[in-house]
Motif scaffolding. Structure first.
Motif, PDB file in Angstrom:
ATOM      1  N   ARG A  30      10.514  15.335  -8.128  1.00  0.00           N
ATOM      2  CA  ARG A  30      11.699  14.600  -8.087  1.00  0.00           C
ATOM      3  C   ARG A  30      12.645  14.702  -6.863  1.00  0.00           C
ATOM      4  NH1 ARG A  30      14.575  14.722 -13.573  1.00  0.00           N
ATOM      5  NH2 ARG A  30      13.373  16.843 -13.704  1.00  0.00           N
ATOM      6  N   TYR A  31      12.486  16.034  -6.375  1.00  0.00           N
ATOM      7  CA  TYR A  31      13.145  16.522  -5.368  1.00  0.00           C
ATOM      8  C   TYR A  31      12.969  15.593  -4.031  1.00  0.00           C
ATOM      9  CZ  TYR A  31      14.168  19.214  -1.061  1.00  0.00           C
ATOM     10  OH  TYR A  31      14.882  19.523   0.276  1.00  0.00           O
ATOM     11  N   TYR A  32      11.612  15.388  -3.560  1.00  0.00           N
ATOM     12  CA  TYR A  32      11.263  14.358  -2.670  1.00  0.00           C
ATOM     13  C   TYR A  32      11.882  13.067  -3.059  1.00  0.00           C
ATOM     14  CZ  TYR A  32       8.510  18.151  -0.950  1.00  0.00           C
ATOM     15  OH  TYR A  32       8.302  19.436  -0.701  1.00  0.00           O
ATOM     16  N   GLN A  33      11.472  12.479  -4.418  1.00  0.00           N
ATOM     17  CA  GLN A  33      11.796  11.447  -4.735  1.00  0.00           C
ATOM     18  C   GLN A  33      13.271  11.046  -4.620  1.00  0.00           C
ATOM     19  OE1 GLN A  33      10.095  10.774  -8.781  1.00  0.00           O
ATOM     20  NE2 GLN A  33      11.264   9.133  -9.086  1.00  0.00           N
ATOM     21  N   GLY A  34      14.361  12.047  -4.630  1.00  0.00           N
ATOM     22  CA  GLY A  34      15.745  11.884  -4.406  1.00  0.00           C
ATOM     23  C   GLY A  34      15.709  11.573  -3.024  1.00  0.00           C
ATOM     24  N   ILE A  35      15.032  12.306  -2.254  1.00  0.00           N
ATOM     25  CA  ILE A  35      15.312  12.354  -0.710  1.00  0.00           C
ATOM     26  C   ILE A  35      14.918  10.812  -0.335  1.00  0.00           C
ATOM     27  CG2 ILE A  35      14.624  13.110   1.509  1.00  0.00           C
ATOM     28  CD1 ILE A  35      14.201  15.902   0.228  1.00  0.00           C
ATOM     29  N   ILE A  36      13.754  10.424  -0.988  1.00  0.00           N
ATOM     30  CA  ILE A  36      13.261   9.185  -0.598  1.00  0.00           C
ATOM     31  C   ILE A  36      14.554   8.151  -0.950  1.00  0.00           C
ATOM     32  CG2 ILE A  36      11.497   7.290  -1.181  1.00  0.00           C
ATOM     33  CD1 ILE A  36       9.595   9.716  -1.467  1.00  0.00           C
ATOM     34  N   VAL A  37      15.000   8.266  -1.985  1.00  0.00           N
ATOM     35  CA  VAL A  37      16.085   7.211  -2.403  1.00  0.00           C
ATOM     36  C   VAL A  37      17.283   7.016  -1.469  1.00  0.00           C
ATOM     37  CG1 VAL A  37      17.807   6.618  -4.045  1.00  0.00           C
ATOM     38  CG2 VAL A  37      15.401   7.036  -4.890  1.00  0.00           C
ATOM     39  N   PHE A  38      17.556   8.257  -0.965  1.00  0.00           N
ATOM     40  CA  PHE A  38      18.452   8.333   0.056  1.00  0.00           C
ATOM     41  C   PHE A  38      18.038   7.858   1.359  1.00  0.00           C
ATOM     42  CE2 PHE A  38      20.370  11.997  -2.629  1.00  0.00           C
ATOM     43  CZ  PHE A  38      21.416  11.143  -3.090  1.00  0.00           C
ATOM     44  N   ILE A  39      16.860   7.875   1.792  1.00  0.00           N
ATOM     45  CA  ILE A  39      16.175   7.487   2.749  1.00  0.00           C
ATOM     46  C   ILE A  39      16.435   5.943   2.942  1.00  0.00           C
ATOM     47  CG2 ILE A  39      14.314   6.942   4.336  1.00  0.00           C
ATOM     48  CD1 ILE A  39      13.387   9.811   3.663  1.00  0.00           C
ATOM     49  N   ILE A  59       0.894  -1.027   0.008  1.00  0.00           N
ATOM     50  CA  ILE A  59      -0.123  -0.049   0.135  1.00  0.00           C
ATOM     51  C   ILE A  59       0.897   1.133   0.084  1.00  0.00           C
ATOM     52  CG2 ILE A  59      -1.657   1.257   1.317  1.00  0.00           C
ATOM     53  CD1 ILE A  59      -2.868  -1.259   2.392  1.00  0.00           C
ATOM     54  N   ILE A  60       2.011   1.278   0.680  1.00  0.00           N
ATOM     55  CA  ILE A  60       2.749   2.511   0.826  1.00  0.00           C
ATOM     56  C   ILE A  60       3.440   2.660  -0.667  1.00  0.00           C
ATOM     57  CG2 ILE A  60       5.112   3.101   1.975  1.00  0.00           C
ATOM     58  CD1 ILE A  60       4.378   1.851   4.476  1.00  0.00           C
ATOM     59  N   PHE A  61       3.762   1.641  -1.098  1.00  0.00           N
ATOM     60  CA  PHE A  61       4.633   1.689  -2.503  1.00  0.00           C
ATOM     61  C   PHE A  61       3.486   2.120  -3.557  1.00  0.00           C
ATOM     62  CE2 PHE A  61       5.676  -0.148  -6.809  1.00  0.00           C
ATOM     63  CZ  PHE A  61       6.956   0.282  -6.713  1.00  0.00           C
ATOM     64  N   ALA A  62       2.417   1.608  -3.348  1.00  0.00           N
ATOM     65  CA  ALA A  62       1.343   2.198  -4.395  1.00  0.00           C
ATOM     66  C   ALA A  62       1.236   3.439  -4.150  1.00  0.00           C
ATOM     67  CB  ALA A  62       0.247   1.293  -4.282  1.00  0.00           C
ATOM     68  N   LEU A  63       0.667   3.959  -2.905  1.00  0.00           N
ATOM     69  CA  LEU A  63       0.464   5.268  -2.736  1.00  0.00           C
ATOM     70  C   LEU A  63       1.674   6.536  -3.105  1.00  0.00           C
ATOM     71  CD1 LEU A  63      -1.993   6.527  -0.820  1.00  0.00           C
ATOM     72  CD2 LEU A  63      -0.136   6.673   0.960  1.00  0.00           C
ATOM     73  N   MET A  64       2.802   5.785  -2.800  1.00  0.00           N
ATOM     74  CA  MET A  64       3.911   6.801  -3.335  1.00  0.00           C
ATOM     75  C   MET A  64       3.752   6.779  -5.002  1.00  0.00           C
ATOM     76  SD  MET A  64       7.267   6.071  -0.963  1.00  0.00           S
ATOM     77  CE  MET A  64       7.436   6.534   0.712  1.00  0.00           C
ATOM     78  N   LYS A  65       3.769   5.533  -5.496  1.00  0.00           N
ATOM     79  CA  LYS A  65       3.766   5.698  -6.958  1.00  0.00           C
ATOM     80  C   LYS A  65       2.763   6.980  -7.444  1.00  0.00           C
ATOM     81  CE  LYS A  65       6.115   3.760  -9.781  1.00  0.00           C
ATOM     82  NZ  LYS A  65       7.370   4.294 -10.250  1.00  0.00           N
ATOM     83  N   LEU A  66       1.467   6.781  -6.857  1.00  0.00           N
ATOM     84  CA  LEU A  66       0.276   7.416  -6.992  1.00  0.00           C
ATOM     85  C   LEU A  66       0.821   9.149  -6.917  1.00  0.00           C
ATOM     86  CD1 LEU A  66      -2.751   7.267  -7.898  1.00  0.00           C
ATOM     87  CD2 LEU A  66      -3.050   7.869  -5.550  1.00  0.00           C
ATOM     88  N   LEU A  67       1.230   9.230  -5.651  1.00  0.00           N
ATOM     89  CA  LEU A  67       1.701  10.636  -5.477  1.00  0.00           C
ATOM     90  C   LEU A  67       2.779  11.151  -6.535  1.00  0.00           C
ATOM     91  CD1 LEU A  67       1.578  10.686  -1.475  1.00  0.00           C
ATOM     92  CD2 LEU A  67       0.145  11.712  -3.195  1.00  0.00           C
ATOM     93  N   MET A  68       3.648  10.264  -7.122  1.00  0.00           N
ATOM     94  CA  MET A  68       4.710  10.785  -7.872  1.00  0.00           C
ATOM     95  C   MET A  68       3.776  10.830  -9.201  1.00  0.00           C
ATOM     96  SD  MET A  68       7.674   8.020  -7.040  1.00  0.00           S
ATOM     97  CE  MET A  68       8.458   7.842  -5.737  1.00  0.00           C
ATOM     98  N   ASN A  69       3.288  10.113  -9.765  1.00  0.00           N
ATOM     99  CA  ASN A  69       2.310  10.388 -10.987  1.00  0.00           C
ATOM    100  C   ASN A  69       1.765  11.545 -10.911  1.00  0.00           C
ATOM    101  OD1 ASN A  69       3.328   8.052 -12.345  1.00  0.00           O
ATOM    102  ND2 ASN A  69       1.880   6.575 -11.631  1.00  0.00           N
ATOM    103  N   SER A 122      20.094   3.011 -10.468  1.00  0.00           N
ATOM    104  CA  SER A 122      19.293   2.746  -9.387  1.00  0.00           C
ATOM    105  C   SER A 122      17.986   3.758  -9.436  1.00  0.00           C
ATOM    106  CB  SER A 122      20.122   3.508  -8.000  1.00  0.00           C
ATOM    107  OG  SER A 122      20.948   2.626  -7.718  1.00  0.00           O
ATOM    108  N   THR A 123      16.843   3.303  -9.339  1.00  0.00           N
ATOM    109  CA  THR A 123      15.694   4.179  -9.346  1.00  0.00           C
ATOM    110  C   THR A 123      14.740   3.839  -8.055  1.00  0.00           C
ATOM    111  OG1 THR A 123      14.408   2.436 -10.301  1.00  0.00           O
ATOM    112  CG2 THR A 123      15.436   3.717 -11.837  1.00  0.00           C
ATOM    113  N   PHE A 124      13.805   4.706  -8.203  1.00  0.00           N
ATOM    114  CA  PHE A 124      13.000   4.560  -6.750  1.00  0.00           C
ATOM    115  C   PHE A 124      12.487   3.184  -6.553  1.00  0.00           C
ATOM    116  CE2 PHE A 124       8.525   4.418  -5.158  1.00  0.00           C
ATOM    117  CZ  PHE A 124       8.950   4.808  -3.933  1.00  0.00           C
ATOM    118  N   ASP A 125      11.772   2.766  -7.811  1.00  0.00           N
ATOM    119  CA  ASP A 125      11.363   1.244  -7.616  1.00  0.00           C
ATOM    120  C   ASP A 125      12.186   0.361  -7.200  1.00  0.00           C
ATOM    121  OD1 ASP A 125       9.219   2.929  -8.768  1.00  0.00           O
ATOM    122  OD2 ASP A 125       9.037   1.756 -10.765  1.00  0.00           O
TER     123      ASP A 125
END
Lengths: 378, 332
Positions: B34-43, B18-28, B162-165
């Motif tokens: 991409r700023y937040y996406q970059g931070i998420i990858v570092f997290i 659910i978390i993954f799907a939610l994040m993908k949805l919010l990304m779409n 390396s991508t978010f997915d």
């Protein structure tokens, strides 16, 4: 139980800061031209990023006072990277997505710039680094330019200067093996110098070394006429003090990392030569104007990084002005047509985005910078 | 496995999806740019590093200060493998290149972990901390001095794959493996060493074997974390992996709670976001960061979660229990 509640409150406060900070991001406006700057502004290397920021701010202020670009005001948004690659990537992403910058003047260090490079290519972001000297920065990147010369170019120029102006036949190299800048210069100097003269010693040390007497004695045994010391002031100052202490007779030469050495190490640096981006003793109106304006604004004399930050901002804004739009392709096309005099010299770019400019060689005499010559490695 | 554990795994796995799907949805729809996406990858990368260090420090109880060394080994191995594959087998899809590189990086890091672990783990406490610190620096100095890593100049031209997915799912997999490991027979042996090494040996736990095993697994996952980092940032230099990097990872583990994987996850999220969130404070950023760290450690010396784990099932259980008790009360 009480402490659990407290920790919950703490976590809530943290999340709130995050959310609030996220909301404060600006919107993409067309009234101001936003230019991003990235560099270390806190931590060990804060002086470098701060200088670049101050140079860029000064340039923007002057341009705004003269009516802005196309009637629009220029805004510099500078973010700290601590010199850390992860932070630099985050700062770049933030500049692009939250702040909506048109172009980037940065990053300050080579490592930061290289870690942003691939993302910036993907974005086709017009990018002009004032100070990243690593040879790969502009490689295969049509959108990336730089305002300073590269490490190999600088090292080779120092070698040419040693051979031709000082007439040296034998040279020694003492460099920091852990620092890419130092190593880059050392390799280039060795390769260029050994084509005509002899490199008697090629010695490395690590960042934490503080006693160079042994290696200096070893070098002195070969009796070189010049010693090449590519590093930053703090380290070069120590080495120079020990050269004087041992009473060795060789001329120290260094790169732009020595900028400002005549202030802190006046007595030991006396008589040394170093390559730099500009000389404060240069009498051109452009240079003297910059120095007096900078002094007026910040109360200190500008160093080479401030000059490069200032120049890079001018180059970028002039390109945007000529392009007449915020379209990346147009700005990049105009950047490559740059052909004008700046504080750090006359600048044009080759097809890779490398600046074609001569290097100022400075001699420390009487605790002051004296411009000796402008040389180029070709 | 009893019914309750299976249920717990299912609930948590569902939550992850659910978390993954939610994040993908919010990304779409562009809320997560991409700023937040970059931070998420570092997290996520920090989660891998912290969770793996937690195995060595939190569960095994061995204070190590050289985690960045393993990260470096993995990063360089993974990066050079990917460069080689890209040059010779360019037709392979990115995900295949990434997986092959990461597996090789994981294996090499594990070997380095064993090689360092066998002599180092004879020591305890402070001595082990010092020797791992030394080994971490040795790895960095070696990288500085050999040619194919680019030395101090750094390694460029690393494929940015390396991508978010893929980082997300690799993180999930690693945390899952670590969780099941720490709750298995081997995991209990590992925890027994932390609690009392002499007593553990007395009841027949092969302490050296389990210590080296835990250490090697931690090293291996740190290597994979380093590999993901290399493929995200596309540039490596030895100074990235200095002593301070090891300390940063250790801070995440201590703040989250030694012996709590979910604690490491929460701390990784908080400590990666914090410097970014404080950006508007400009020059006072690092001051505030340190200040918040001190406050958190004063009020929660055992870490945010201590040694307990967070599970979505416990929330569900609590909700159910409350509902049942309300029903009971109403009946009464």
């Amino acid at each position: 139980m009480k402490s659990r509640k407290l920790s919950l409150v703490l976590v809530a406060v943290l999340i709130l800061t995050v959310v609030l900070a996220g909301c404060s991001g600006g919107s993409k406006g067309t009234e101001v031209i936003k230019i991003g700057v990235i560099g270390p502004m806190t931590g060990d290397n804060s002086m470098y990023g701060t200088s670049v920021r101050e140079g860029a701010m000064l340039a923007a202020k002057e341009i705004n006072a003269a009516g802005g670009v196309d009637g629009k005001k220029v805004e510099i948004i500078a973010y700290d990277s601590k010199g850390d690659k992860t932070e630099a990537v985050n700062a770049y992403n933030r500049l692009r997505d939250q702040d909506g910058i048109v172009a980037l003047v940065g990053a300050t260090f080579s490592g930061e710039t290289l870690s942003i490079k691939e993302i910036a290519i993907g974005d086709n972001m017009p990018m002009l680094t004032p100070t990243a000297t690593h040879k790969d920065v502009t490689l295969n990147a049509s959108n990336i330019f730089r305002a300073c010369y590269t490490d190999p170019y600088q090292g080779a120029t120092a070698a040419v200067f040693a051979m031709e102006n000082l007439g040296a036949k034998k040279a020694a190299v003492l460099y920091n093996i852990e620092d890419p800048y130092s190593e880059g210069l050392a390799i280039a100097f060795r390769d260029k110098f050994s084509s005509v003269g002899t490199v008697t010693n090629y010695e490395g040390y690590t960042a934490k070394d503080a006693d160079f007497r042994a290696v200096l004695t070893k070098i002195a045994a070969q009796d070189p006429e010049v010693i090449f010391l590519p590093d930053y002031i703090a380290k070069i100052g120590v080495i120079l003090s020990q050269i004087r202490e041992l009473g060795l007779d060789m001329i120290p030469i260094s790169g732009d990392g020595s900028d400002g050495i005549e202030v802190d190490y006046a007595d030991v640096a006396e008589g040394m030569y170093y390559a730099n981006h500009y000389s404060k003793s240069d009498e051109s109106k452009l240079v003297q104007n910059f120095i007096s304006n900078y002094d007026k604004e910040y109360g200190v004399q500008p160093n080479a990084l401030a000059a490069l930050g200032y120049d890079a901002t001018y180059i970028m804004l002039q390109a945007i002005d000529r392009a007449g739009s915020f379209d990346s392709d147009k700005i990049i096309a105009e950047l490559s047509k740059t052909d004008e005099d700046y504080v750090t010299g006359h600048i044009t770019f080759d097809k890779n985005g490398e600046p074609l400019k001569s290097i100022s060689v400075i001699k420390v005499a009487g605790g002051k910078q004296v411009l000796v010559d402008k040389v180029s490695a070709e | 496995m009893n019914k309750n554990t299976i249920k717990s795994y299912l609930v948590n796995f569902l939550a992850v999806i659910i978390i993954f799907a939610l994040m993908k949805l919010l990304m779409n729809i562009g809320i997560i740019n991409r700023y937040y996406q970059g931070i998420i990858v570092f997290i996520l990368i920090n989660i891998i590093l912290a969770a793996s260090l937690n195995l060595a420090t939190g569960f095994l109880g061995q204070l190590t200060l050289g985690h960045a060394g393993f990260m470096a080994a993995g990063a360089y191995v993974s990066a050079s493998t990917a460069i080689m594959i890209k040059a010779n087998f360019g037709w392979l899809p990115n995900i295949a290149i990434l997986l092959i590189s990461l597996i090789i990086a994981g294996i090499i890091s594990a070997i380095v972990g064993v090689a360092i672990g066998i002599p180092a783990l004879r020591l305890r406490g402070d001595y082990l901390a010092i020797i791992t610190l030394g080994f971490g620096e040795v790895i960095r100095v070696i990288i500085n001095n050999i040619r194919f890593t680019g030395g101090a100049q750094g390694l460029t031209g690393i494929p940015r794959i390396s991508t978010f997915d893929n980082v997300f799912w690799i993180t999930v997999l690693i945390v899952f493996i670590l969780y099941t490991l720490t709750h298995s027979r081997q995991g209990r042996a590992i925890v027994s060493i932390r609690e009392d090494e002499v007593a553990a040996e007395a009841v027949g736990v092969k302490t050296t074997r389990f210590k080296v095993m835990g250490f090697a697994i931690a090293a291996s996952f740190a290597g994979i974390g380093g590999g993901l980092y290399a493929h995200y940032i596309a540039f490596l230099d030895p100074n990235t992996f200095n002593f301070m990097r090891s300390v940063e990872i250790l801070v995440i583990v201590v703040l989250g709670g030694m012996g709590s994987l979910t604690g490491s996850i929460i701390a990784a999220i908080v400590l990666t976001i914090l410097p970014e969130a404080l950006r508007s404070f400009a020059d006072y950023r690092l001051l505030l960061y340190s200040f918040l760290l001190i406050i958190m450690m004063i009020f929660r010396p055992a870490g945010l979660l201590g040694t307990s784990e967070f599970s979505w099932k416990s929330i569900y259980d609590r909700y159910k229990y409350r509902k049942e008790s309300i029903i009971k009360r109403e009946k009464a």
